[in-house]
Scaffold this motif. Structure first.
Motif, PDB file in Angstrom:
ATOM      1  N   ASN A 160     -47.952  28.500   3.298  1.00  0.00           N
ATOM      2  CA  ASN A 160     -48.539  27.172   3.337  1.00  0.00           C
ATOM      3  C   ASN A 160     -47.457  26.209   2.874  1.00  0.00           C
ATOM      4  O   ASN A 160     -47.438  25.757   1.734  1.00  0.00           O
ATOM      5  N   GLY A 161     -46.524  25.949   3.777  1.00  0.00           N
ATOM      6  CA  GLY A 161     -45.366  25.122   3.456  1.00  0.00           C
ATOM      7  C   GLY A 161     -44.242  25.404   4.438  1.00  0.00           C
ATOM      8  O   GLY A 161     -44.440  26.073   5.457  1.00  0.00           O
ATOM      9  N   GLU A 162     -43.047  24.946   4.139  1.00  0.00           N
ATOM     10  CA  GLU A 162     -41.910  25.088   5.050  1.00  0.00           C
ATOM     11  C   GLU A 162     -40.689  25.691   4.369  1.00  0.00           C
ATOM     12  O   GLU A 162     -39.579  25.613   4.894  1.00  0.00           O
ATOM     13  N   THR A 163     -40.886  26.309   3.214  1.00  0.00           N
ATOM     14  CA  THR A 163     -39.749  26.827   2.449  1.00  0.00           C
ATOM     15  C   THR A 163     -39.095  28.033   3.110  1.00  0.00           C
ATOM     16  O   THR A 163     -37.865  28.158   3.152  1.00  0.00           O
ATOM     17  N   VAL A 164     -39.906  28.949   3.636  1.00  0.00           N
ATOM     18  CA  VAL A 164     -39.402  30.228   4.138  1.00  0.00           C
ATOM     19  C   VAL A 164     -39.075  30.121   5.631  1.00  0.00           C
ATOM     20  O   VAL A 164     -39.968  29.987   6.472  1.00  0.00           O
ATOM     21  N   GLN A 165     -37.789  30.184   5.917  1.00  0.00           N
ATOM     22  CA  GLN A 165     -37.322  30.170   7.305  1.00  0.00           C
ATOM     23  C   GLN A 165     -36.562  31.452   7.654  1.00  0.00           C
ATOM     24  O   GLN A 165     -36.293  31.721   8.826  1.00  0.00           O
ATOM     25  N   SER A 166     -36.225  32.240   6.639  1.00  0.00           N
ATOM     26  CA  SER A 166     -35.501  33.498   6.836  1.00  0.00           C
ATOM     27  C   SER A 166     -35.829  34.428   5.689  1.00  0.00           C
ATOM     28  O   SER A 166     -36.413  34.012   4.670  1.00  0.00           O
ATOM     29  N   MET A 167     -35.445  35.690   5.806  1.00  0.00           N
ATOM     30  CA  MET A 167     -35.678  36.639   4.722  1.00  0.00           C
ATOM     31  C   MET A 167     -34.979  36.186   3.448  1.00  0.00           C
ATOM     32  O   MET A 167     -35.507  36.355   2.345  1.00  0.00           O
ATOM     33  N   ALA A 168     -33.818  35.557   3.583  1.00  0.00           N
ATOM     34  CA  ALA A 168     -33.064  35.112   2.415  1.00  0.00           C
ATOM     35  C   ALA A 168     -33.856  34.097   1.597  1.00  0.00           C
ATOM     36  O   ALA A 168     -33.696  34.013   0.361  1.00  0.00           O
ATOM     37  N   ASP A 169     -34.723  33.342   2.256  1.00  0.00           N
ATOM     38  CA  ASP A 169     -35.499  32.316   1.563  1.00  0.00           C
ATOM     39  C   ASP A 169     -36.587  32.894   0.663  1.00  0.00           C
ATOM     40  O   ASP A 169     -37.203  32.156  -0.113  1.00  0.00           O
ATOM     41  N   ASN A 238     -57.451  30.273  10.294  1.00  0.00           N
ATOM     42  CA  ASN A 238     -58.684  29.570  10.615  1.00  0.00           C
ATOM     43  C   ASN A 238     -59.300  28.907   9.380  1.00  0.00           C
ATOM     44  O   ASN A 238     -60.048  27.939   9.491  1.00  0.00           O
ATOM     45  N   LYS A 239     -58.986  29.459   8.203  1.00  0.00           N
ATOM     46  CA  LYS A 239     -59.549  28.928   6.960  1.00  0.00           C
ATOM     47  C   LYS A 239     -58.637  27.909   6.280  1.00  0.00           C
ATOM     48  O   LYS A 239     -59.122  27.031   5.552  1.00  0.00           O
ATOM     49  N   ILE A 240     -57.340  28.037   6.488  1.00  0.00           N
ATOM     50  CA  ILE A 240     -56.374  27.250   5.720  1.00  0.00           C
ATOM     51  C   ILE A 240     -55.540  26.397   6.668  1.00  0.00           C
ATOM     52  O   ILE A 240     -54.711  26.916   7.433  1.00  0.00           O
ATOM     53  N   GLU A 241     -55.726  25.117   6.619  1.00  0.00           N
ATOM     54  CA  GLU A 241     -54.984  24.212   7.487  1.00  0.00           C
ATOM     55  C   GLU A 241     -53.506  24.212   7.113  1.00  0.00           C
ATOM     56  O   GLU A 241     -53.142  24.131   5.943  1.00  0.00           O
ATOM     57  N   GLY A 242     -52.669  24.337   8.115  1.00  0.00           N
ATOM     58  CA  GLY A 242     -51.229  24.280   7.877  1.00  0.00           C
ATOM     59  C   GLY A 242     -50.583  25.613   7.577  1.00  0.00           C
ATOM     60  O   GLY A 242     -49.349  25.694   7.467  1.00  0.00           O
ATOM     61  N   LEU A 243     -51.372  26.673   7.428  1.00  0.00           N
ATOM     62  CA  LEU A 243     -50.795  27.991   7.166  1.00  0.00           C
ATOM     63  C   LEU A 243     -50.050  28.456   8.414  1.00  0.00           C
ATOM     64  O   LEU A 243     -50.594  28.437   9.508  1.00  0.00           O
ATOM     65  N   ARG A 244     -48.830  28.886   8.234  1.00  0.00           N
ATOM     66  CA  ARG A 244     -48.020  29.275   9.396  1.00  0.00           C
ATOM     67  C   ARG A 244     -47.441  30.669   9.219  1.00  0.00           C
ATOM     68  O   ARG A 244     -47.292  31.169   8.089  1.00  0.00           O
ATOM     69  N   MET A 245     -47.131  31.289  10.337  1.00  0.00           N
ATOM     70  CA  MET A 245     -46.428  32.566  10.317  1.00  0.00           C
ATOM     71  C   MET A 245     -44.941  32.270  10.147  1.00  0.00           C
ATOM     72  O   MET A 245     -44.269  31.838  11.087  1.00  0.00           O
ATOM     73  N   ALA A 246     -44.440  32.471   8.945  1.00  0.00           N
ATOM     74  CA  ALA A 246     -43.053  32.137   8.644  1.00  0.00           C
ATOM     75  C   ALA A 246     -42.091  33.196   9.151  1.00  0.00           C
ATOM     76  O   ALA A 246     -41.021  32.874   9.680  1.00  0.00           O
ATOM     77  N   LEU A 247     -42.459  34.475   8.990  1.00  0.00           N
ATOM     78  CA  LEU A 247     -41.574  35.574   9.399  1.00  0.00           C
ATOM     79  C   LEU A 247     -42.395  36.685  10.037  1.00  0.00           C
ATOM     80  O   LEU A 247     -43.443  37.066   9.514  1.00  0.00           O
ATOM     81  N   ASP A 248     -41.909  37.186  11.153  1.00  0.00           N
ATOM     82  CA  ASP A 248     -42.485  38.354  11.811  1.00  0.00           C
ATOM     83  C   ASP A 248     -41.663  39.556  11.364  1.00  0.00           C
ATOM     84  O   ASP A 248     -40.479  39.675  11.714  1.00  0.00           O
ATOM     85  N   LEU A 249     -42.242  40.440  10.581  1.00  0.00           N
ATOM     86  CA  LEU A 249     -41.467  41.559  10.037  1.00  0.00           C
ATOM     87  C   LEU A 249     -41.003  42.525  11.114  1.00  0.00           C
ATOM     88  O   LEU A 249     -39.988  43.206  10.943  1.00  0.00           O
ATOM     89  N   THR A 250     -41.715  42.583  12.230  1.00  0.00           N
ATOM     90  CA  THR A 250     -41.245  43.413  13.347  1.00  0.00           C
ATOM     91  C   THR A 250     -39.933  42.868  13.893  1.00  0.00           C
ATOM     92  O   THR A 250     -38.984  43.618  14.149  1.00  0.00           O
ATOM     93  N   ALA A 251     -39.870  41.548  14.075  1.00  0.00           N
ATOM     94  CA  ALA A 251     -38.643  40.920  14.570  1.00  0.00           C
ATOM     95  C   ALA A 251     -37.512  41.059  13.552  1.00  0.00           C
ATOM     96  O   ALA A 251     -36.344  41.290  13.929  1.00  0.00           O
ATOM     97  N   GLU A 252     -37.850  40.928  12.267  1.00  0.00           N
ATOM     98  CA  GLU A 252     -36.825  41.075  11.233  1.00  0.00           C
ATOM     99  C   GLU A 252     -36.279  42.501  11.209  1.00  0.00           C
ATOM    100  O   GLU A 252     -35.083  42.713  10.988  1.00  0.00           O
TER     101      GLU A 252
END
Length: 367
Positions: A160-169, A238-252
């Motif tokens: 719920n935010g924009e901090t995590v853009q990579s595993m390093a974050d 569906n419950k939390i507005e703005g919640l995003r999928m920051a990292l797909d662990l399969t892709a990582e």
């Protein structure tokens, strides 16, 4: 017909290997010879008969298959529906016979409900977590083998935010998660380590007993970052507005390019069943692959079936989650390469997670 509005079900039944044997006597049925209901020359179907890999006609079998609620069963839902339709057509009708495999599906809430029946012989096949398949292989002295990988990774870091853009974050962050001592923990710790992050020192992992607790922590604001599988990701969004999928662990995991893959589920079979019905097993895998292809290409229709069968309760949730569930049907060498590499990672992290030792080559059907 269980909602298959866009499906040419007659063609699909032919592809599945089911046909109608019309053995009606003209005399017994009072038909006039001059007015037959069927054409004299049967029309050619568009679907060829299912053949075994060596080109011979495949033998057939009746398979009892257990599937689990959630992503590992989603790819089978079209085959489940077609099978139910075919079984209904055959039930109580002497003029309808099967020329291919028939299937009997059981939906279970957890693998614990499935494994005793598989070992006992009350089931022929079952969808189970990937590491459990290895445990069963060891527990039964090789009496269980894996036929296919049915689900790659379904784990995501959500924020719920924009901090995590990579595993390093993730360094210095607190992550709420469930599944300690199982795949979520092993996968997260492995990926953190491979990205130069000490999972014991550089991050705080707040372990919950259930995924729903993670969703509740996000919803209340007690946490902003979580490790969640689908479809819990969709439920949370569906419950939390703005919640995003920051990292797909399969892709990582794929970025590591180590020849393995992050795997959630597989389908296993008893070895005695496979050895007695090799052609039928190959036909089943063809049916399975076709079902997966249909599900991935028809998310809306597939979601209706998924909800109808109780695999995921709500069709809208299933439809939204499907593109992120990594539904596949990997067999043969590709299955062996990805699965063996994944099990090796788990074994190095915790040997007991795969039954103490890695399975032998005979664990991998067609590999």
């Amino acid at each position: 017909m269980k909602g298959r509005k866009t499906m040419n079900w007659k063609k699909k039944l032919l592809a599945l290997g089911l046909s109608l044997a019309l053995t009606l006597s003209l005399t017994a049925c009072g038909q006039k010879a001059a007015e037959p209901e069927q054409p004299e020359e049967p029309a050619q179907t568009e679907e060829p008969e299912v053949e075994a890999p060596d080109g011979t006609e495949a033998d057939t079998a009746h398979f009892r298959i257990a599937v689990l609620k959630g992503p590992t069963a989603m790819g089978l839902v079209e085959l489940m529906s077609l099978s139910d339709t075919a079984n209904e057509m055959m039930e109580g009708k002497e003029n309808v016979v099967s020329t291919g495999n028939t299937y009997e599906f059981t939906l279970a809430g957890s693998a614990d409900e499935v494994t005793p029946a598989l070992i006992k012989g009350d089931l022929d096949m079952a969808c189970v977590p990937a590491n459990l398949a290895a445990v069963l292989y060891g527990k039964t002295n090789g009496a269980v083998e894996v036929l296919a990988v049915n689900t790659l990774g379904v784990l995501y870091i959500v924020e719920n935010g924009e901090t995590v853009q990579s595993m390093a974050d993730l360094k210095g962050q607190t992550i709420v998660a469930a599944g300690k001592g199982s795949t979520p923990e092993y996968a997260l710790r492995y990926l953190l380590t491979e990205n130069g992050i000490d999972p014991d020192k550089d991050v705080t992992i707040d372990w919950k007993s259930e995924h729903s607790e993670c969703v509740a922590a996000l919803a209340s604001g007690q946490a902003s970052i979580a490790l969640l599988p689908q479809p819990f990701v969709t439920v949370a969004q569906n419950k939390i507005e703005g919640l995003r999928m920051a990292l797909d662990l399969t892709a990582e995991w794929d970025k590591l390019d180590n020849g393995s893959g992050l795997i959630t589920g597989v389908i296993v079979a008893r070895r005695d069943v496979v050895e007695a019905n090799p052609g039928a097993v190959d036909s089943f895998l063809q049916n399975y692959a076709a079902s997966v292809e249909w599900v991935n290409a028809n998310n809306a229709d597939a979601a209706q079936l998924i909800a109808e069968y109780g695999i995921i309760e709500a069709a809208p949730v299933a439809e939204k989650a499907l593109p992120y569930c990594n539904i596949v049907c990997l067999t043969g060498g590709e299955m062996k390469d990805k699965l063996s590499g994944y099990l090796k990672v788990l074994s190095e992290a915790e040997p007991s997670s795969v039954g103490g030792t890695l399975p032998g080559d005979d664990f991998y059907y067609g590999g």
